[in-house]
Write a protein that holds these residues in place. Structure first.
Motif: not given
Length: 233
Positions: A1-6, A30-38
């Motif tokens: 997905g998309y991950y923004h952690a600026g 044992t993983a997780y999934a996230v479409g978009a994380r801001i």
């Protein structure tokens, strides 16, 4: 997905008009999934609008809860509007739209913001002792929450901690929440041998001023032990 952690404390973050479809790990993972994380500095205004997130499948990982969208650190003026999320599944915790900390259904660093016009459908978990939530919106100051729709939150595991169509609240003494013109349907615990308490709209009891009006709630049900509630506060 998309991950923004600026890490910048200035400017704005815009995540708008995107489509993410099919993001998955194997059921035994044992993983997780996230479409978009801001998630970035609180001073950055965030505009998470008009996105489409489909078919997100997570395993048992809890480094973040499997979600369509996770957004945290929302300062005053931020918006999470008109997103569509469908088919988010997990063998652990699962949330369609998570406006809060990535690993919690009770905390955030959000201030004042708007959640409006979002549609969340078909959120499900097979895990035990988990949380399954359509939309979770947490704020420390105030929240405008309106015209959102959740249809289909299902838990089939044993003793789920939370099964909520919408979960809303915050921790500041002077906070105010306006919750109106939302639709919630088909929030279900389908494990006849277990205790679970499905709730259409769960409101944090420590939230100070809550205005709830003109919402529609349908088919909140459980096949096992436990109470079934349209609205809980």
């Amino acid at each position: 997905g998309y991950y923004h952690a600026g890490g910048s404390a200035t400017g704005s973050v815009y995540f708008e008009n995107n489509i993410i479809d099919v993001l998955s790990v194997t059921a035994a993972s044992t993983a997780y999934a996230v479409g978009a994380r801001i998630s970035s500095a609180i001073a950055q205004s965030k505009f998470v609008n008009n996105n489409q997130i489909y078919n997100v499948t997570g395993g048992s990982g809890t480094g973040a809860y499997t979600s369509g969208i996770i957004v945290d650190f929302l300062p005053s003026g931020s918006t999470v509007n008109d997103n569509n999320i469908d088919m988010v599944t997990s063998t652990s915790h699962v949330i369609g739209l998570q406006c809060a900390s990535a690993t919690s259904v009770s905390t955030s660093s959000n201030q004042t913001y708007t959640v409006s016009g979002n549609g969340v459908t078909n959120i499900s978990s097979t895990g035990n002792s988990i949380s399954a939530v359509g939309i979770f919106a947490h704020a420390l100051t105030s929240l405008e929450f309106n015209n959102n729709r959740v249809d289909g939150v299902t838990s089939t595991g044993t003793s789920p901690s939370n099964i909520n169509g919408m979960r809303i609240g915050g921790g500041a003494v002077s906070n105010t929440f306006n919750i109106n013109n939302c639709q919630i349907a088909n929030v279900v615990h389908s494990n006849a041998a277990s205790t679970g308490s499905p709730v259409g709209i769960y409101l944090f009891p420590n939230s100070n001023t809550i205005n709830v009006f003109s919402n529609s709630i349908y088919n909140i049900s459980g096949t096992g032990l436990g109470a079934v509630r349209g609205i809980y506060s």
